[in-house]
Design a protein around this motif. Structure first.
Motif, PDB file in Angstrom:
ATOM      1  N   THR A  50       0.830  -1.206   0.000  1.00 58.76           N
ATOM      2  CA  THR A  50       0.000   0.000   0.000  1.00 58.76           C
ATOM      3  C   THR A  50       0.868   1.261   0.000  1.00 58.76           C
ATOM      4  OG1 THR A  50      -1.641  -1.259   1.233  1.00 58.76           O
ATOM      5  CG2 THR A  50      -1.942   1.125   1.171  1.00 58.76           C
ATOM      6  N   GLN A  51       1.951   1.249   0.796  1.00 57.62           N
ATOM      7  CA  GLN A  51       2.863   2.411   0.786  1.00 57.62           C
ATOM      8  C   GLN A  51       3.366   2.663  -0.637  1.00 57.62           C
ATOM      9  OE1 GLN A  51       5.307   0.434   3.978  1.00 57.62           O
ATOM     10  NE2 GLN A  51       6.055   2.525   4.204  1.00 57.62           N
ATOM     11  N   GLU A  52       3.747   1.564  -1.308  1.00 56.91           N
ATOM     12  CA  GLU A  52       4.316   1.703  -2.651  1.00 56.91           C
ATOM     13  C   GLU A  52       3.268   2.221  -3.637  1.00 56.91           C
ATOM     14  OE1 GLU A  52       7.000   2.294  -3.678  1.00 56.91           O
ATOM     15  OE2 GLU A  52       8.092   0.691  -4.677  1.00 56.91           O
ATOM     16  N   ILE A  53       2.045   1.725  -3.518  1.00 56.92           N
ATOM     17  CA  ILE A  53       0.974   2.210  -4.411  1.00 56.92           C
ATOM     18  C   ILE A  53       0.739   3.704  -4.175  1.00 56.92           C
ATOM     19  CG2 ILE A  53      -1.520   2.099  -4.873  1.00 56.92           C
ATOM     20  CD1 ILE A  53      -1.375  -0.925  -4.398  1.00 56.92           C
ATOM     21  N   LEU A  54       0.577   4.080  -2.905  1.00 59.49           N
ATOM     22  CA  LEU A  54       0.230   5.478  -2.613  1.00 59.49           C
ATOM     23  C   LEU A  54       1.371   6.418  -2.990  1.00 59.49           C
ATOM     24  CD1 LEU A  54      -1.631   5.255   0.826  1.00 59.49           C
ATOM     25  CD2 LEU A  54      -2.544   5.015  -1.463  1.00 59.49           C
TER      26      LEU A  54
ATOM     27  N   HIS B 161       3.612  10.638  -6.088  1.00 60.45           N
ATOM     28  CA  HIS B 161       4.904  11.219  -6.487  1.00 60.45           C
ATOM     29  C   HIS B 161       5.469  10.707  -7.809  1.00 60.45           C
ATOM     30  CE1 HIS B 161       5.385  13.330  -2.713  1.00 60.45           C
ATOM     31  NE2 HIS B 161       5.129  12.225  -2.034  1.00 60.45           N
ATOM     32  N   ASN B 162       4.868   9.661  -8.345  1.00 63.43           N
ATOM     33  CA  ASN B 162       5.485   9.051  -9.536  1.00 63.43           C
ATOM     34  C   ASN B 162       4.434   8.411 -10.444  1.00 63.43           C
ATOM     35  OD1 ASN B 162       7.557   8.037 -11.182  1.00 63.43           O
ATOM     36  ND2 ASN B 162       7.796   6.179  -9.958  1.00 63.43           N
ATOM     37  N   PRO B 163       3.374   9.167 -10.788  1.00 64.97           N
ATOM     38  CA  PRO B 163       2.264   8.537 -11.521  1.00 64.97           C
ATOM     39  C   PRO B 163       2.653   8.082 -12.924  1.00 64.97           C
ATOM     40  CG  PRO B 163       1.934  10.905 -11.353  1.00 64.97           C
ATOM     41  CD  PRO B 163       3.113  10.589 -10.489  1.00 64.97           C
ATOM     42  N   ASN B 164       3.724   8.655 -13.477  1.00 62.74           N
ATOM     43  CA  ASN B 164       4.147   8.221 -14.823  1.00 62.74           C
ATOM     44  C   ASN B 164       5.271   7.196 -14.759  1.00 62.74           C
ATOM     45  OD1 ASN B 164       2.301   9.916 -16.211  1.00 62.74           O
ATOM     46  ND2 ASN B 164       3.607  11.653 -15.645  1.00 62.74           N
TER      47      ASN B 164
ATOM     48  N   GLU C 298      13.844   5.044  -7.048  1.00 67.21           N
ATOM     49  CA  GLU C 298      14.867   4.001  -6.876  1.00 67.21           C
ATOM     50  C   GLU C 298      15.199   3.744  -5.409  1.00 67.21           C
ATOM     51  OE1 GLU C 298      18.115   5.014  -9.467  1.00 67.21           O
ATOM     52  OE2 GLU C 298      16.667   5.062 -11.141  1.00 67.21           O
ATOM     53  N   GLU C 299      14.913   4.711  -4.553  1.00 66.38           N
ATOM     54  CA  GLU C 299      15.179   4.510  -3.127  1.00 66.38           C
ATOM     55  C   GLU C 299      14.187   3.457  -2.575  1.00 66.38           C
ATOM     56  OE1 GLU C 299      14.536   7.962  -0.700  1.00 66.38           O
ATOM     57  OE2 GLU C 299      15.608   7.091   0.989  1.00 66.38           O
TER      58      GLU C 299
ATOM     59  N   ASP D 153      13.064  -5.844  -4.656  1.00 63.36           N
ATOM     60  CA  ASP D 153      13.417  -6.245  -3.291  1.00 63.36           C
ATOM     61  C   ASP D 153      13.927  -5.069  -2.451  1.00 63.36           C
ATOM     62  OD1 ASP D 153      13.638  -8.017  -1.191  1.00 63.36           O
ATOM     63  OD2 ASP D 153      15.668  -8.655  -1.699  1.00 63.36           O
ATOM     64  N   ALA D 154      13.260  -3.928  -2.626  1.00 66.14           N
ATOM     65  CA  ALA D 154      13.731  -2.717  -1.951  1.00 66.14           C
ATOM     66  C   ALA D 154      12.736  -2.342  -0.859  1.00 66.14           C
ATOM     67  CB  ALA D 154      13.860  -1.584  -2.962  1.00 66.14           C
ATOM     68  N   PHE D 155      13.004  -2.836   0.330  1.00 66.34           N
ATOM     69  CA  PHE D 155      12.082  -2.659   1.449  1.00 66.34           C
ATOM     70  C   PHE D 155      12.604  -1.541   2.362  1.00 66.34           C
ATOM     71  CE2 PHE D 155      11.148  -4.410   5.811  1.00 66.34           C
ATOM     72  CZ  PHE D 155       9.854  -3.954   5.863  1.00 66.34           C
ATOM     73  N   PHE D 156      13.661  -1.819   3.107  1.00 65.88           N
ATOM     74  CA  PHE D 156      14.341  -0.760   3.854  1.00 65.88           C
ATOM     75  C   PHE D 156      15.582  -0.333   3.068  1.00 65.88           C
ATOM     76  CE2 PHE D 156      12.136  -1.951   7.844  1.00 65.88           C
ATOM     77  CZ  PHE D 156      11.757  -0.672   8.207  1.00 65.88           C
TER      78      PHE D 156
END
Ligand code: A3P
Length: 336
Positions: free
Chosen positions: A77-81, A86-89, A96-97, A271-274
């Motif tokens: 959900t964090q990634e979707i929101l 901030h990155n709709p395109n 990348e962070e 695989d970019a979590f923390f």
């Protein structure tokens, strides 16, 4: 020693007997746990250092808070929101962070341990609450804290997306988490884990009360309640609702791109979590379990509990669900 919190709660360390038992079953949990009353919330002892700061935290009107019991779909959900806002395109280099770098974990209890585990890491990063206060733009937060421990006007000040998941899949996912995380390091079998779950002794629980605190506020305009199962079954339907809730006004094409970018396969591949390098990952995750059963992005499925729980374990969870959730009117697909 009892600690009085600004939220009106009190926090007490667990009894010696409980602490000894928990340390035997979860030897990584060296910081200890506290029980916060009323509610019986089980929280890591370092929470006490930030409890009042979080309660007093000045949220902005534009902030969005992703609130969950662990393993219910927080990171997804964090990634979707974050991408919707901030990155709709799907063309921003900032993407990348790692997700928890862009979308801070407000009550992260691990940062002190990170500093110990990762000598050379910037100690300033250990103070998440200060870092986020200075973050510009629309902030997408993560918290595992329940409503009563957050500012009482949270929903009037900002937007909250509460994410729930059926308890049996959550249980499987949490068991995996407790085994890959060296700071938890669960040593027992699934029978024992189900006992801990149904005795409401796992971190950030009681699970059902966490869900109830979200669910009972579902009619508030500041809250959107999302279920992992619905997001999985029809991500476009949920992203359309989130688009309205967040006023992001995305095109169908942008929503499609966000959904694709945040699919399980894509997130697992990144695989970019923390924000941490491979060496740090090896330190904080049990590589043996990761190799055999997967890392943070394990399966991302609905109903995997059917492959993992025995009939007796399912019955125990069913009885606990019946006792706690009766009358709530939540129907998790595959939950009972
Ligand atoms: P599993 O262990 O069942 O695979 P949280 O972020 O709240 O800790 O939740 C983690 C769970 O969400 C894990 O479940 C993880 O694999 C799953 N997950 C993460 N990203 C996902 C995605 N894009 N799609 C589906 N599930 C995802």
């Amino acid at each position: 020693m009892t600690t009085q919190l600004k939220s009106g709660h009190t926090a007490e360390p667990l009894s010696d007997e409980e602490s000894a038992r928990i340390l035997k079953d979860f030897p990584g949990q060296v910081d200890g746990l506290v029980r916060v009353q009323p509610g019986g919330w089980i929280l890591p002892t370092p929470y006490l250092e930030i409890a009042d700061k979080i309660y007093d935290f000045k949220f902005h009107e534009s902030d969005v808070v992703v609130m969950t019991h662990p393993k219910c779909g927080t990171t997804w959900t964090q990634e979707i929101l974050w991408n919707m806002v901030h990155n709709p395109n799907i063309d921003s280099p900032a993407a990348e962070e790692a997700v928890n770098g862009r979308s801070p974990y407000l009550d992260n209890p691990m940062l002190k341990q990170f500093a110990e585990l990762c000598p050379g890491a910037n100690p300033a990063d250990g103070i998440e609450i200060q870092r986020v206060a200075a973050m510009p733009g629309i902030r997408i937060f993560k918290t595992h804290l329940t409503f009563p421990l957050l500012p009482p006007d949270l929903l009037d000040t900002t937007k909250v997306v509460y994410v729930g998941r059926n308890p049996k899949d959550m249980c499987i996912s949490y068991n995996h988490h407790y085994r890959i995380s060296r700071t938890l390091d669960f040593q027992g079998d699934m029978d024992l884990f189900v006992d801990y779950l149904t005795n409401d002794e796992l971190l950030y629980g009681p699970y059902w009360d966490h869900i109830k605190e979200g669910w009972k506020r579902r009619d508030h305009p500041g809250l959107y309640v999302l279920f992992f199962e619905n997001l999985k079954a029809d991500p476009m339907a949920e992203v359309r609702e989130l688009d309205k809730f967040l006023d992001t006004d995305l095109t169908e094409e942008q929503m499609t791109k966000v959904i694709e970018h945040t699919s399980f396969d894509k997130m697992k591949a990144r695989d970019a979590f923390f924000p941490m390098n491979e060496e740090m990952k090896k330190k904080i995750m049990n590589q043996e379990v990761v190799q055999k059963e997967g890392g943070f992005f394990r399966k991302g499925q609905v109903g995997d509990f059917k492959n993992k729980l025995t009939p007796a374990q399912e019955s125990k969870i069913d009885a606990w669900t019946k006792m706690n959730a009766e009358g709530m009117g939540i129907e998790f697909k595959y939950s009972i």
